[in-house]
Design a protein around this motif. Sequence first.
Motif, short mmCIF file in Angstrom:
data_model
loop_
_atom_site.label_atom_id
_atom_site.label_comp_id
_atom_site.label_asym_id
_atom_site.label_seq_id
_atom_site.Cartn_x
_atom_site.Cartn_y
_atom_site.Cartn_z
N UNK A 1 37.59 53.44 54.76
CA UNK A 1 38.02 51.92 54.88
C UNK A 1 39.00 51.43 53.49
N UNK A 2 40.26 50.44 54.14
CA UNK A 2 41.06 50.11 53.16
C UNK A 2 40.80 48.64 53.18
N UNK A 3 40.04 48.22 52.06
CA UNK A 3 39.97 46.58 51.89
C UNK A 3 41.11 45.88 51.37
N UNK A 4 41.85 45.10 52.10
CA UNK A 4 43.01 44.36 51.77
C UNK A 4 42.70 42.79 51.21
N UNK A 5 42.99 42.80 49.83
CA UNK A 5 42.75 41.55 49.27
C UNK A 5 44.07 40.87 48.88
N UNK B 1 41.73 36.76 48.07
CA UNK B 1 41.19 36.63 49.40
C UNK B 1 41.15 37.77 50.37
N UNK B 2 39.73 38.34 50.78
CA UNK B 2 40.01 39.53 51.63
C UNK B 2 40.48 39.06 53.00
N UNK B 3 41.54 40.02 53.30
CA UNK B 3 42.35 39.64 54.35
C UNK B 3 41.89 40.58 55.57
N UNK C 1 51.18 45.06 43.68
CA UNK C 1 50.22 45.86 44.81
C UNK C 1 49.66 46.98 44.23
N UNK C 2 48.25 46.93 43.93
CA UNK C 2 47.34 48.04 43.22
C UNK C 2 46.30 48.34 44.05
N UNK D 1 40.51 49.80 47.79
CA UNK D 1 40.74 48.31 47.86
C UNK D 1 42.22 48.26 47.35
N UNK D 2 42.99 47.53 48.22
CA UNK D 2 44.46 47.11 47.83
C UNK D 2 44.40 45.86 47.51
#
Length: 256
Positions: free
Chosen positions: A29-33, A37-39, A72-73, A82-83
């Motif tokens: 999983x890649x969680x994009x914040x 805010x989580x996108x 962008x980390x 987590x991005x």
Amino acid sequence: MATDHPFDVLEYRDGVFRAARVRAIREVPLRMVVNGRELVRLMFTGAHPRFLAAGYLLSCGLIESARDIATLDVEEGPDALEARVALRNSQPRAHALSVTSGLGRVLAGQGQRLRTQLPLAKGWVDPAAVVRLAAELHARSDLYRLTRGCHNASLCSAGEMLLFRSDIGRHNAIDTLAGQCLLEGLPTGDKMVVSTGRVASEIVHKAVRAGIPVLASTAAATALAVESAREHGLTLIGNVDAGGFRVYSDPGRLAG
């Protein structure tokens, strides 16, 4: 991070069960914040998360260039990579999420801000090179031969494969290419994407958003993809194999 994992399984062959060892592709999983805010959460192999995150933002229309990204980390969270992205002049709205034909999630309204026409230089795509590059795509796909569980995409010049990516889905593979071009400042107006997998409308939108004027696939295109390619001046090629291919749309980039 390894992109595959070994498992002991049973195989049924020629009427007999036998023990076998196989390699399965990983799903990470890649969680994009974005701006706190989580996108979205994307499932991918774990390879090149920064490029995937940037390409996803571009294809969804949340950014237009790398200048729109302040930071962008990528970090390891308790249950996902987590991005964390900070955009300079944009606060993402609470977009609805929809399911694509590849069972991926995209922001509702993706593709609404597409370029009207892609750059056109006539006659620079050699048909024989398209066939050769599709063959090279298959030859490079060690992960597919190992797992039979991935799609492949490549960024090519008129005659050379420049970048190659494999991922769980063709959406991720193409977004990763687009994100690398974005973050590294690689020009796209004279490039083509050669990929595996059905070309649906959202795949066309990704190429157009990235400014890539030629998209070729070893599989077929949907009706909406063809209509969108013709609307935006994309050269769309499908069903590429050793014997040739099908041209769905071309405003003149193909030679001959």
